[in-house]
Scaffold this motif. Structure first.
Motif, mmCIF file in Angstrom:
data_model
loop_
_atom_site.group_PDB
_atom_site.id
_atom_site.type_symbol
_atom_site.label_atom_id
_atom_site.label_comp_id
_atom_site.label_asym_id
_atom_site.label_seq_id
_atom_site.Cartn_x
_atom_site.Cartn_y
_atom_site.Cartn_z
ATOM 1 N N THR A 95 0.838 -1.189 0.000
ATOM 2 C CA THR A 95 0.000 0.000 0.000
ATOM 3 C C THR A 95 0.880 1.249 0.000
ATOM 4 O OG1 THR A 95 -0.106 0.170 2.410
ATOM 5 C CG2 THR A 95 -1.778 -1.203 1.319
ATOM 6 N N ASP A 96 0.286 2.370 -0.369
ATOM 7 C CA ASP A 96 1.037 3.627 -0.359
ATOM 8 C C ASP A 96 1.505 3.974 1.049
ATOM 9 O OD1 ASP A 96 0.794 4.142 -3.124
ATOM 10 O OD2 ASP A 96 -1.232 4.913 -2.839
ATOM 11 N N THR A 97 0.691 3.662 2.059
ATOM 12 C CA THR A 97 1.088 3.966 3.434
ATOM 13 C C THR A 97 2.294 3.129 3.847
ATOM 14 O OG1 THR A 97 -1.193 4.554 4.019
ATOM 15 C CG2 THR A 97 0.319 4.088 5.833
ATOM 16 N N GLU A 98 2.314 1.865 3.454
ATOM 17 C CA GLU A 98 3.473 1.031 3.769
ATOM 18 C C GLU A 98 4.732 1.565 3.097
ATOM 19 O OE1 GLU A 98 5.057 -3.590 3.302
ATOM 20 O OE2 GLU A 98 2.941 -3.094 2.923
ATOM 21 N N LEU A 99 4.609 1.992 1.845
ATOM 22 C CA LEU A 99 5.756 2.536 1.133
ATOM 23 C C LEU A 99 6.235 3.837 1.774
ATOM 24 C CD1 LEU A 99 4.479 1.828 -2.484
ATOM 25 C CD2 LEU A 99 6.357 0.658 -1.316
ATOM 26 N N ALA A 100 5.300 4.657 2.239
ATOM 27 C CA ALA A 100 5.678 5.896 2.913
ATOM 28 C C ALA A 100 6.344 5.603 4.253
ATOM 29 C CB ALA A 100 4.451 6.780 3.113
ATOM 30 N N MET A 101 5.845 4.609 4.971
ATOM 31 C CA MET A 101 6.469 4.216 6.232
ATOM 32 C C MET A 101 7.912 3.773 5.994
ATOM 33 S SD MET A 101 6.482 3.542 9.507
ATOM 34 C CE MET A 101 4.796 3.434 10.143
ATOM 35 N N ASP A 102 8.121 2.940 4.989
ATOM 36 C CA ASP A 102 9.470 2.465 4.708
ATOM 37 C C ASP A 102 10.384 3.621 4.301
ATOM 38 O OD1 ASP A 102 8.699 -0.086 5.344
ATOM 39 O OD2 ASP A 102 8.408 -0.728 3.264
ATOM 40 N N LEU A 103 9.840 4.602 3.601
ATOM 41 C CA LEU A 103 10.636 5.773 3.239
ATOM 42 C C LEU A 103 11.047 6.553 4.484
ATOM 43 C CD1 LEU A 103 11.831 7.801 1.217
ATOM 44 C CD2 LEU A 103 9.568 8.874 1.095
ATOM 45 N N ALA A 104 10.103 6.759 5.404
ATOM 46 C CA ALA A 104 10.424 7.484 6.639
ATOM 47 C C ALA A 104 11.507 6.755 7.430
ATOM 48 C CB ALA A 104 9.166 7.659 7.489
ATOM 49 N N ILE A 105 11.438 5.430 7.451
ATOM 50 C CA ILE A 105 12.453 4.642 8.153
ATOM 51 C C ILE A 105 13.806 4.795 7.471
ATOM 52 C CG2 ILE A 105 13.178 2.290 8.705
ATOM 53 C CD1 ILE A 105 10.185 1.630 9.090
ATOM 54 N N ARG A 106 13.832 4.736 6.136
ATOM 55 C CA ARG A 106 15.094 4.895 5.410
ATOM 56 C C ARG A 106 15.702 6.273 5.628
ATOM 57 N NH1 ARG A 106 12.221 2.738 1.093
ATOM 58 N NH2 ARG A 106 12.436 4.668 -0.119
ATOM 59 N N MET A 107 14.837 7.252 5.868
ATOM 60 C CA MET A 107 15.323 8.611 6.099
ATOM 61 C C MET A 107 15.656 8.853 7.566
ATOM 62 S SD MET A 107 13.090 10.890 3.422
ATOM 63 C CE MET A 107 14.291 12.214 3.493
ATOM 64 N N GLN A 108 15.704 7.762 8.329
ATOM 65 C CA GLN A 108 16.175 7.761 9.708
ATOM 66 C C GLN A 108 15.288 8.585 10.641
ATOM 67 O OE1 GLN A 108 20.375 8.647 9.849
ATOM 68 N NE2 GLN A 108 20.887 6.979 8.441
ATOM 69 N N ALA A 109 13.976 8.495 10.421
ATOM 70 C CA ALA A 109 13.047 9.116 11.365
ATOM 71 C C ALA A 109 13.199 8.440 12.718
ATOM 72 C CB ALA A 109 11.614 8.978 10.869
ATOM 73 N N GLU A 110 13.197 9.230 13.765
ATOM 74 C CA GLU A 110 13.328 8.698 15.118
ATOM 75 C C GLU A 110 11.987 8.598 15.821
ATOM 76 O OE1 GLU A 110 16.220 11.054 17.124
ATOM 77 O OE2 GLU A 110 17.860 10.432 15.807
ATOM 78 N N GLN A 111 10.959 9.194 15.246
ATOM 79 C CA GLN A 111 9.595 9.102 15.767
ATOM 80 C C GLN A 111 8.653 9.311 14.593
ATOM 81 O OE1 GLN A 111 7.776 10.754 19.714
ATOM 82 N NE2 GLN A 111 7.604 12.394 18.228
ATOM 83 N N ILE A 112 7.587 8.514 14.539
ATOM 84 C CA ILE A 112 6.659 8.593 13.418
ATOM 85 C C ILE A 112 5.232 8.671 13.944
ATOM 86 C CG2 ILE A 112 5.791 7.435 11.355
ATOM 87 C CD1 ILE A 112 8.507 6.010 11.158
ATOM 88 N N HIS A 113 4.477 9.629 13.438
ATOM 89 C CA HIS A 113 3.049 9.742 13.710
ATOM 90 C C HIS A 113 2.292 9.571 12.398
ATOM 91 C CE1 HIS A 113 3.765 12.327 17.579
ATOM 92 N NE2 HIS A 113 3.984 11.043 17.763
ATOM 93 N N ILE A 114 1.089 8.996 12.496
ATOM 94 C CA ILE A 114 0.265 8.762 11.317
ATOM 95 C C ILE A 114 -1.115 9.370 11.534
ATOM 96 C CG2 ILE A 114 -0.753 7.053 9.761
ATOM 97 C CD1 ILE A 114 1.406 5.082 10.692
#
Length: 229
Positions: A95-114
């Motif tokens: 899904t687009d949300t899964e792809l966006a989550m993986d992008l945020a992780i690759r960009m070294q996000a230390e905290q994620i809100h949805i």
């Protein structure tokens, strides 16, 4: 999975990330939610761009196959300087949300809100809840919010303050096949070294009865749902 197409240059890495998905979200809630909050990365996920637009949120990234966002709105934001567009082929394996989550992780996000992760499509809502596992496996704190719920995953131990809880109820639902050694302190309904198999509703609609409540589990992963009516 088809490779993503990057239409602008890679942006710098950030720490706090917000994913705005295309589910149901009240604009007034989103506006209040954003008050006094700052994010280094704001990923508008496909139809979530409309929510960003309505709530006055300027994204740093546009992510998706863009099948649920109006073309003029997409073109308006894609033309703004500093916004990175990452377009995916509609025939993809996530899904687009899964792809966006993986992008945020690759960009070294230390905290994620949805935001916008829940809505009328129960299949999308469930898929987005499971996407929390991507951040959890990387040790990144991640919460999904809507007007009535805050969702997160727990493995180990957590303390929830009654003053800071999100709503009046706390539900614990197994995500793994079984969760062992669950102990609840400071709740109306306590547990001591209990086991919850997936599919059990025993942990639904508990309440915090002390200034602070503690959740422990020795093995497995719990979905923690803090809710208000």
């Amino acid at each position: 999975m088809m490779a993503e197409k990057k239409e602008n240059q890679e942006k710098s890495e950030g720490r706090n990330a917000l994913l705005v998905s295309g589910g149901t979200a009240d604009r007034s809630f989103v506006t209040d939610f954003m008050t006094n909050r700052r994010y280094d990365l704001i990923l508008a996920v496909d139809g979530g761009l409309k929510l960003c637009h309505d709530a006055g949120i300027l994204p740093t990234h546009l992510v998706g196959d863009f099948d649920t966002v109006e073309t003029p709105l997409l073109e308006q934001y894609a033309a703004l300087p500093g916004i990175q567009v990452i377009r995916h082929n509609p025939e993809k394996d996530a899904t687009d949300t899964e792809l966006a989550m993986d992008l945020a992780i690759r960009m070294q996000a230390e905290q994620i809100h949805i935001l916008g992760g829940t809505g009328s499509r129960i299949d999308h809502s469930l898929a987005n809840i499971y996407v929390l596992l991507h951040a959890h496996r990387k040790g990144i704190p991640c919460h999904m919010y809507d007007a009535y719920n805050r969702l997160s995953l727990l493995e180990g131990e957590r303390v929830i303050s009654r003053e800071e809880q999100y709503g009046d109820y706390v539900s614990l639902l197994p995500v793994t096949e079984i969760v062992k050694g669950i102990t609840l302190e400071g709740f109306k309904y306590g547990l001591n070294e209990a086991e919850l198999p997936i599919g059990s509703s025993l942990g639904v609609s508990n309440e915090i009865a002390a200034p602070q409540a503690r959740i422990r589990c020795r093995k497995g992963i719990l979905l923690v749902v803090e809710s208000k009516d």
